[in-house]
Design a protein around this motif. Structure first.
Motif, mmCIF file in Angstrom:
data_model
loop_
_atom_site.group_PDB
_atom_site.id
_atom_site.type_symbol
_atom_site.label_atom_id
_atom_site.label_comp_id
_atom_site.label_asym_id
_atom_site.label_seq_id
_atom_site.Cartn_x
_atom_site.Cartn_y
_atom_site.Cartn_z
ATOM 1 N N ALA A 62 0.638 -0.818 0.069
ATOM 2 C CA ALA A 62 0.143 -0.243 0.248
ATOM 3 C C ALA A 62 0.733 0.909 -0.213
ATOM 4 O O ALA A 62 0.379 2.013 -0.424
ATOM 5 C CB ALA A 62 -0.920 0.345 0.993
ATOM 6 N N SER A 63 1.627 1.297 0.375
ATOM 7 C CA SER A 63 2.893 2.156 0.854
ATOM 8 C C SER A 63 3.425 2.617 -0.703
ATOM 9 O O SER A 63 4.087 3.791 -1.015
ATOM 10 C CB SER A 63 4.002 1.802 1.298
ATOM 11 N N VAL A 64 3.644 1.668 -1.534
ATOM 12 C CA VAL A 64 4.435 1.563 -2.612
ATOM 13 C C VAL A 64 2.705 2.528 -3.552
ATOM 14 O O VAL A 64 2.943 2.941 -4.195
ATOM 15 C CB VAL A 64 5.327 0.601 -3.579
ATOM 16 N N LEU A 65 2.156 1.269 -3.529
ATOM 17 C CA LEU A 65 1.065 2.352 -4.587
ATOM 18 C C LEU A 65 0.685 3.877 -4.042
ATOM 19 O O LEU A 65 -0.379 3.841 -4.879
ATOM 20 C CB LEU A 65 0.064 1.209 -4.145
ATOM 21 N N SER A 66 0.396 3.912 -3.202
ATOM 22 C CA SER A 66 0.573 5.392 -2.401
ATOM 23 C C SER A 66 0.658 6.542 -3.561
ATOM 24 O O SER A 66 0.662 7.132 -3.038
ATOM 25 C CB SER A 66 -0.273 5.636 -0.852
ATOM 26 N N ASP A 67 2.261 5.788 -3.817
ATOM 27 C CA ASP A 67 3.210 6.960 -4.244
ATOM 28 C C ASP A 67 2.726 7.279 -6.128
ATOM 29 O O ASP A 67 4.106 7.159 -6.311
ATOM 30 C CB ASP A 67 4.344 6.998 -3.558
ATOM 31 N N SER A 68 1.541 6.360 -6.406
ATOM 32 C CA SER A 68 1.377 5.872 -7.673
ATOM 33 C C SER A 68 0.028 6.144 -8.233
ATOM 34 O O SER A 68 -0.525 6.854 -7.256
ATOM 35 C CB SER A 68 1.897 4.404 -8.032
ATOM 36 N N PRO A 69 0.136 6.363 -9.676
ATOM 37 C CA PRO A 69 -0.816 6.488 -9.760
ATOM 38 C C PRO A 69 -2.639 5.783 -9.641
ATOM 39 O O PRO A 69 -3.961 6.229 -9.810
ATOM 40 C CB PRO A 69 -1.311 6.635 -11.929
ATOM 41 N N LEU A 70 -2.420 4.806 -8.818
ATOM 42 C CA LEU A 70 -2.880 3.717 -8.255
ATOM 43 C C LEU A 70 -3.861 4.019 -6.895
ATOM 44 O O LEU A 70 -4.525 3.460 -6.193
ATOM 45 C CB LEU A 70 -2.399 2.572 -7.856
ATOM 46 N N LYS A 71 -3.019 5.239 -6.327
ATOM 47 C CA LYS A 71 -4.134 5.593 -5.092
ATOM 48 C C LYS A 71 -4.813 5.812 -5.199
ATOM 49 O O LYS A 71 -5.375 5.158 -3.995
ATOM 50 C CB LYS A 71 -2.588 6.509 -4.509
ATOM 51 N N PRO A 72 -6.447 6.173 -5.901
ATOM 52 C CA PRO A 72 -7.164 5.945 -5.096
ATOM 53 C C PRO A 72 -7.949 4.989 -5.521
ATOM 54 O O PRO A 72 -8.940 4.194 -4.299
ATOM 55 C CB PRO A 72 -8.476 6.413 -6.797
ATOM 56 N N TYR A 73 -7.523 3.537 -5.854
ATOM 57 C CA TYR A 73 -7.035 2.312 -5.427
ATOM 58 C C TYR A 73 -7.187 1.348 -4.399
ATOM 59 O O TYR A 73 -7.896 0.424 -4.325
ATOM 60 C CB TYR A 73 -7.168 1.307 -6.727
ATOM 61 N N VAL A 74 -5.903 2.403 -3.591
ATOM 62 C CA VAL A 74 -5.957 1.763 -1.991
ATOM 63 C C VAL A 74 -6.708 1.623 -1.419
ATOM 64 O O VAL A 74 -6.954 2.750 -0.269
ATOM 65 C CB VAL A 74 -4.753 2.625 -1.851
ATOM 66 N N PRO A 75 -7.126 0.895 -0.858
ATOM 67 C CA PRO A 75 -8.362 0.604 0.438
ATOM 68 C C PRO A 75 -7.369 1.242 1.785
ATOM 69 O O PRO A 75 -6.114 0.550 1.691
ATOM 70 C CB PRO A 75 -8.805 -0.694 0.494
ATOM 71 N N ASN A 76 -8.315 2.114 2.798
ATOM 72 C CA ASN A 76 -7.411 1.636 4.346
ATOM 73 C C ASN A 76 -6.872 0.287 4.757
ATOM 74 O O ASN A 76 -6.238 -0.044 5.835
ATOM 75 C CB ASN A 76 -8.304 2.889 5.025
ATOM 76 N N SER A 77 -7.617 -0.791 4.484
ATOM 77 C CA SER A 77 -7.290 -1.815 5.052
ATOM 78 C C SER A 77 -8.236 -2.851 4.258
ATOM 79 O O SER A 77 -8.436 -2.519 3.408
ATOM 80 C CB SER A 77 -8.373 -1.984 6.698
ATOM 81 N N ILE A 78 -7.622 -4.282 4.294
ATOM 82 C CA ILE A 78 -7.708 -5.385 3.864
ATOM 83 C C ILE A 78 -8.336 -6.522 4.802
ATOM 84 O O ILE A 78 -8.556 -6.029 5.951
ATOM 85 C CB ILE A 78 -6.680 -5.729 3.331
#
Length: 139
Positions: A62-78
Motif C-alpha cells: 500500500a505504501s508503494v501504491l499510495s505514491d503512484s497513479p493507483l492511489k485512488p484504488y488503495v483501500p484503507n485496510s484489508i
C-alpha cells in the motif's frame, strides 16, 4: 482491488506492474484457522489473529501504491482471506468456526486480471519476495 473495468486498461496494468516491481518484502508464513461466510455469497478461510505477516506485506504494498497513479484504488485496510467458493445461491449461512490450521510460505505475489462475470483469470505480473529460501522460490 483496481476496480471493475470493461476490458483490460493498459495504463492501469502498466502502473500496477511498475509499483509491483518496487515492493521490497521478505517471504513470510500465513496460517488460516477459521471458516466463515462473507457477504455476497462467499465461503472463506480467515486467520484468527488477522495474520500479522500478511498485514505487514499489505502495508509495504500500500505504501508503494499510495505514491503512484493507483492511489485512488488503495483501500484503507484489508480483510486477509482465501475464497473457497463464491456462489450466492449455494453458499450456506455459516457461523464462523475454528478449523484445523492451513498454512504455507508466501514466496511471491501476482497481479491477476479477473474477467468480469467469467471464470477466467490472467496473470499480468509476478514478483518474488526476498528471503533465505529465494533459490527454492525460483525453481
Amino acid at each position: 482491488m483496481l476496480g471493475d473495468h470493461d476490458g483490460l486498461p493498459k495504463p492501469l496494468v502498466d502502473a500496477a506492474c511498475r509499483a509491483g516491481s518496487l515492493v521490497r518484502a521478505q517471504a513470510f508464513d500465513v496460517t488460516f484457522d477459521r471458516l466463515s461466510a462473507f457477504g455476497g455469497g462467499a465461503l472463506v478461510l480467515r486467520g484468527n489473529n488477522g495474520i500479522p505477516p500478511l498485514q505487514a506485506f499489505w502495508r509495504a504494498l500500500a505504501s508503494v501504491l499510495s505514491d503512484s497513479p493507483l492511489k485512488p484504488y488503495v483501500p484503507n485496510s484489508i480483510e486477509p482471506h482465501v475464497t473457497l467458493l463464491r456462489d450466492k445461491a449455494r453458499v450456506p449461512k455459516v457461523d464462523e468456526r475454528s478449523i484445523e490450521p492451513i498454512g504455507w510460505r508466501v514466496r511471491e505475489f501476482v497481479l491477476i486480471h479477473s474477467f468480469l462475470r467469467q471464470d477466467r483469470y490472467q496473470v499480468c505480473g509476478r514478483w518474488q519476495l526476498g528471503g533465505k529460501d529465494d533459490a527454492l522460490a525460483a525453481m
